[in-house]
Scaffold this active site. Structure first.
Site, PDB file in Angstrom:
ATOM      1  N   HIS A 713       1.153  -1.258   0.406  1.00  0.00           N
ATOM      2  CA  HIS A 713       0.011  -0.001  -0.040  1.00  0.00           C
ATOM      3  C   HIS A 713       0.771   0.920  -0.245  1.00  0.00           C
ATOM      4  CE1 HIS A 713      -2.936  -2.647   1.457  1.00  0.00           C
ATOM      5  NE2 HIS A 713      -3.603  -2.900   0.713  1.00  0.00           N
ATOM      6  N   HIS A 717       1.000   1.632  -6.291  1.00  0.00           N
ATOM      7  CA  HIS A 717       0.236   0.812  -6.135  1.00  0.00           C
ATOM      8  C   HIS A 717      -1.673   2.342  -5.756  1.00  0.00           C
ATOM      9  CE1 HIS A 717      -3.826  -0.942  -4.342  1.00  0.00           C
ATOM     10  NE2 HIS A 717      -4.165  -0.432  -3.820  1.00  0.00           N
ATOM     11  N   ASP A 913      -9.016  -1.219  -7.294  1.00  0.00           N
ATOM     12  CA  ASP A 913      -8.487  -1.442  -6.535  1.00  0.00           C
ATOM     13  C   ASP A 913      -7.433  -2.406  -6.262  1.00  0.00           C
ATOM     14  OD1 ASP A 913      -7.150  -0.934  -3.616  1.00  0.00           O
ATOM     15  OD2 ASP A 913      -8.525  -1.587  -2.532  1.00  0.00           O
TER      16      ASP A 913
END
Length: 1100
Positions: A713, A717, A913
């Site tokens: 994360h 990303h 995502d």
């Protein structure tokens, strides 16, 4: 003597005499909130006996005194009869009777419990049936229940006496049938309900069986007789209680009303809401006439409402004022009268006597108004939330009404509006009630310019907008120390401003970092101002000086540059009052008389100033539309030089982002800001919303610096998710209906560079075009503002991610989990932290050209998109999306609905995502490596804290294949299938021949059949879902989607890896089983050796 007088006057004080009937309303001095009335005294409860408490326990009303007296008399007579019988008998009879009594008691001791149970059963059954049929109360419809014990037992007794074949034990079933037949005939007589009849039959069989099996100590002939006797007693007792006693649930009998002689005069507080305060009579005071009150009305009297109305009018004014002498005159009404008199003085046709009289009246009212002094308003009304208005002509504002100070939903009165007689052409600018962040409500003296002998609000006031003075920090702190909200951020106050020195007109003061106000700010921060946009300056020189000043004022809600307004200098040679007035309008007439010549000069001056004002405004708008060349030069050259190559790399679903990171090297920390800038250039969002490049880059560079250097994360990303949402919304989609064509997406802007009212902007990608009408694009169906919110949300969605899951934060009681109540902890933290960063410094305000409503809509969309990435709500969103887009009973996605478009954007960012499994094999493995390493770090911390290690996070037992296969099967696969079934995935039409199409179908079927031989039924179903059959369009056309192709291939590979691991485990298990055949002897030897070693250690 004084003591005697006090004792004599005490009774009169306790019970004052009632007033005469002919008396009118009491004097005002007696109306102090208390009234004289009469009340009934409390009666003392009678003494309670044991029988009363027994009745209360049985839920019945105690009988009257007459019934209790009769019951006592009957019991006394019975006791006397028994005593007389005992005294008249001989001793021999006593002995015989005692022997018989002992025999009876010995037999009854064994049968007492069954008999008591039978009596209680009949008692409660009778109570239930009586009240179920008639309800509580007296009546005579249930006496048939007395025959129920006789039917249950007397028939059995007769059969026992006359039919000898029924006396054996095997004949018990026949006797039971006889009893049930008798009871059934009994239930038919009073027309009992069916369910009650069935209940009675079951009850009869039960009590007969209790008598038959529990009374074995008694003679056979005596069993039914005693059972019938106790059952009849129970029924009789229940019917008697129902007849002579009332159930507590029933309404008690009416009691006689209290007479007037029983009432006691008292003095009690008056109920303010039940009296007519401005016209009540004596009868209302002394209780002789009742005034019924609506229970839904608030307990507020008319005097309180009048005072409230007056106070609220004062609070809603920009300057809360009142007369110093406490005369309570409304200054707004007084100033209205002065304005009307001044308008009449302009009329040249009036006689000289009338003009002289009017001048005298105006002078008197001016002197009275000048004696008033302002008072500090300690209350903070809620004025509502107004959008930021654009540049307005002062002439047009003269005939416009003020905004209402309060919402129309409330019941509070609105402030008084400005009225004009229309007799003159003077400007009557009306300033709404505003809230200033820095200084709260300022006085006119503080807002005026002391140089050049300027005065305020004279008859020649031009009311032009200039720059106000800056109040010192000490004054602000003293005035608002008690009004600031506890725990408010220090950045929301101007106390941190570096400039506290008053400046001259035309310059600007420093401003603290902007904040985002909410409704609570208006209740707790009285210094918030609802402003005007920048565009109101007095001269072109002031405007250029403002452009050179970097410390500009910004709107706290929408980021507009603003100028605060005060009155400017007046022509020399004119005297003006320096006192303040309470009028909402800024043009207040002075005490000096006016004449027609001065009025014409005033009009000429106003026209000249208005031309200068409009000239400065035009310069402002021209400069605002010009690009800032200096800012473009300060940008990173890579953004301009590598734009074409970067957009070419990004024009692919398999964007090689890791290669870009390696190519950037030391500058890889700026990958998010550079990709964001490239995408905004490609879609034209920078030009559509007039986004300044410098502020744009400042914010997104600060945003990417807030991402932590963790395995997954991180800023890379976030960049990948940003690319995914851009790709999903700008690439061609086969078969998608296109609401707006490409030529319609380019909306025309007004001369100021903003969109016209009612126009909605749409964007299109410069790097991709729609091949033909058979393709569509989401950017043609979703407005530009919503797409920009989606892109910004993708960049923000994992800001300041700690590398731990929500479950870990909740389990460890992290501050974020406590703050957000364990609900979407990380997602709330990402959104709040990213917006806090945006509002922290003015140089991050890249949305300054959005108006108030656009900014509020944009902020809402960004927050909703970020919160949608919570996987805990994944299936809720998936179910809602399927019901909207894929349900046969649904109308599909309505692109004209804001809710439907929001749902599509939420599902889009959710898919972006978790798009790792939908990329090619190399990218998918790189993302898998990152998430697994982050999971292992959390597992290590959980082990260090003594917590159970979460699934798939134990480094000692890796389960990579199972993790990815389960993630694709349960999360990514269903989401992609639903999004594909809705026709929203980019792809392309493929022309195929019928033979090729058939062969491909057969190959797919064969593949599925081969896999089904090795896998269970669940895996087959999942495989079918992840391998949708090619969609045939127009006979020979099908859709190829790169995303679904990669997802299917990755899922197959992970399943193959799992199968290989299972086969390997089976082979190792068989080997262990073969090796274990010789292990018991070795184990025994090993145990013995360990025991010997322990003994040796003990002896040593």
């Amino acid at each position: 003597m004084r003591k005697d007088e006090r004792e004599r006057d005490a009774p009169a004080m306790r019970s004052p005499p009632p007033p005469p009937a002919s008396a009118a309303s009491p004097p005002e001095s007696l109306r102090n909130g208390y009234v004289k009335s009469c009340v009934s005294p409390l009666r003392q409860d009678p003494p309670r006996s044991f029988f009363f408490h027994l009745c209360r326990f049985c839920n019945v009303e105690p009988p009257a005194a007459s019934l209790r007296a009769g019951a006592r008399l009957s019991l006394g007579v019975l006791a006397a009869f028994v005593l007389a019988a005992l005294l008249g008998a001989r001793p021999e009879r006593w002995a015989a009777a005692a022997a018989g009594l002992r025999t009876l008691l010995s037999a009854c001791s064994l049968s007492l419990s069954p008999l008591f149970s039978i009596a209680c059963a009949f008692f409660f059954l009778t109570c239930f049936l009586t009240r179920a049929q008639r309800g509580p109360g007296r009546g005579a419809g249930s006496w048939w229940l007395l025959a129920l014990p006789a039917c249950c037992y007397l028939g059995d007794f007769a059969a026992w006496q006359w039919w000898s074949w029924l006396r054996g034990e095997p004949a018990a079933a026949g006797r039971l049938c006889l009893v049930l037949s008798c009871v059934g005939l009994l239930t038919l007589a009073p027309r009992v309900r069916l369910r009650h009849g069935v209940l009675v039959l079951l009850f009869a069989g039960l009590v007969w069986w209790v008598s038959f099996s529990g009374l074995g100590a008694l003679p056979p002939a005596l069993r039914p007789l005693l059972s019938c006797l106790v059952g009849g007693a129970g029924c009789l007792l229940a019917l008697g209680l129902d007849h002579f006693f009332h159930v507590r649930g029933a309404s008690p009998p009416p009691r006689s009303a209290s007479t007037a002689e029983e009432k006691v005069p008292v003095i009690r507080p008056r109920r303010r809401s039940s009296c007519v305060s401005l016209g009540e009579s004596a009868a209302g005071y002394y209780g002789s006439g009742k005034m019924f009150r609506r229970p839904s009305l608030p307990c507020i009297s008319r005097e309180q409402m009048i005072l409230w109305d007056w106070d609220l009018k004062q609070w809603c004014k920009p300057h809360y004022q009142n007369s110093g002498g406490g005369n309570g005159v409304d200054l707004s009404v007084l100033n209205e009268a002065r304005n009307m008199v001044s308008d009449l003085l302009i009329d040249p046709s009036l006689p000289p006597q009338v003009i002289s009289s009017l001048r005298s009246i105006s002078s008197l009212m001016g002197a009275f108004s000048g004696s008033c002094r302002p008072k500090i308003n300690s209350f903070t009304p809620f004025p509502g939330f107004y959008p930021c208005s654009e540049v307005e002509d002062p002439v047009e504002k003269g005939d416009r009404k003020l905004h209402k100070g309060l919402s129309g939903r409330t019941s509070f009165p609105t402030p008084q509006l400005r009225r004009s007689s229309g007799a003159s052409s003077l400007l009557t600018n009306e300033h709404c009630s505003r809230w200033d962040r820095s200084s709260g409500k300022r006085s006119y003296q503080e807002l005026s310019v002391s140089s050049h002998g300027c005065h305020l609000n004279g008859p020649f006031s031009s009311n032009l907008f200039t720059i106000p003075k800056q109040r010192s920090s000490s004054v602000s702190l003293t005035h608002h120390a008690g009004l600031r909200r506890a725990g408010a951020l220090p950045s929301h106050s101007l106390l941190n401003s570096s400039s506290h020195v008053p400046v001259s007109a035309g310059s600007l003061t420093n401003r603290s970092p902007i904040g985002f106000p909410d409704t609570t700010d208006f209740l707790t921060k009285p210094n918030i101002i609802l402003h005007r946009s920048l565009g109101s300056v007095s001269s072109a020189a002031d405007f250029h000086q403002y452009l050179r000043n970097s410390d500009s004022n910004l709107c706290s809600s929408c980021g507009h540059q603003i100028l605060k307004y005060v009155s400017t200098c007046e022509p020399d040679g004119t005297d003006h009052p320096s006192e303040k007035s309470g009028e909402e309008d800024s043009s207040v007439f002075s005490k000096e008389p006016l004449n027609i010549v001065e009025t014409q000069e005033e009009e000429t001056m106003k026209k000249a100033c208005r031309e200068l004002f409009l000239e400065g405004d035009s310069h402002l708008m021209e400069e605002a539309q010009q690009p800032n060349i200096d800012q473009e030069v300060s940008l990173d050259p890579m953004l301009v030089e590598d734009y074409d190559s970067l957009i070419e790399k990004m024009n692919n679903w398999n964007f090689q982002i890791f290669e870009l990171v390696e190519k950037m090297g030391e500058k890889s920390g700026r990958i998010l800001s550079q990709v964001m800038y490239t995408l905004f250039q490609d879609t034209g969002l920078l030009e559509t919303f007039k986004i300044p490049t410098q502020e744009f880059m400042n914010y997104f560079r600060a945003l990417e610096n807030g991402y932590r250097d963790i395995p997954y994360h991180n800023r890379v990303h976030a960049t990948d998710v940003l690319h995914a949402v851009w790709y999903l919304t700008t690439r061609p989609i086969p078969g998608l209906p296109q609401i707006h064509n490409n030529h319609e997406t380019e909306t025309k802007a007004d001369s100021d560079g903003r969109l016209g009212s009612g126009q909605i902007a749409y964007i299109s990608s410069k790097s991709c075009c729609i091949p033909d009408m058979s393709y569509g694009c989401l950017s043609s169906n979703i407005p530009a503002l919503e797409l920009m919110a989606l892109y910004v949300a993708a960049a923000m969605h994992d800001y300041d991610h700690p590398g731990r899951t929500n479950a870990f934060l909740v389990a460890t009681n992290a501050p974020q989990a406590v703050l957000y109540n364990d609900r979407s902890v990380l997602e709330n933290h990402h959104a709040a932290s990213a917006w806090n960063l945006y509002l922290s410094r003015p140089e991050y305000n890249f949305l300054l050209n959005l108006d108030h409503m656009e900014f509020k809509r944009f902020r809402f969309l960004v927050i909703e998109a970020i919160l949608a990435t919570d996987l805990k709500k994944h299936f809720d969103f998936l179910a809602e999306f399927n019901a909207k887009a894929n349900d046969v009973n649904s109308n599909g996605i309505e692109w004209s609905s804001e809710n439907d478009r929001l749902l599509v954007c939420q599902v889009c960012i959710k898919l972006a995502d978790i798009n790792g499994p939908a990329k090619d094999r190399d990218l998918h493995l790189r993302w898998t490596e990152g998430i697994v390493n982050e999971f292992y770090e959390q597992g290590d911390e959980e082990a260090a804290l003594g917590l159970p290690i979460s699934p798939f996070m134990d480094r000692s037992s890796p389960q990579l294949a199972k993790l990815q296969e389960s993630f694709i099967t349960h999360i990514v696969g269903p989401l992609c299938n639903s999004y594909d079934a809705a026709g929203l995935l980019p792809g392309q039409w493929i022309e195929t021949e019928e033979g090729d199409d058939t062969e491909s179908d057969d190959d797919d079927d064969d593949d599925d059949g081969d896999g089904g031989e090795e896998l269970d039924s669940d895996d087959e179903e999942t495989e079918d879902n992840l391998n949708p059959k090619p969609q045939r369009r127009k006979g020979r056309r099908r859709i190829f989607c790169q995303l679904m192709h990669h997802l299917t291939e990755n899922h197959k590979i992970w399943k193959e890896i799992i199968e290989e691991e299972e086969e390997k485990c089976k082979a190792e298990g068989n080997k262990l089983q073969v090796d274990n055949a010789s292990l018991p002897q070795a184990d025994e030897i090993q145990v013995i050796e360990e025991a010997d070693e322990e003994e040796e250690q003990m002896f040593e």
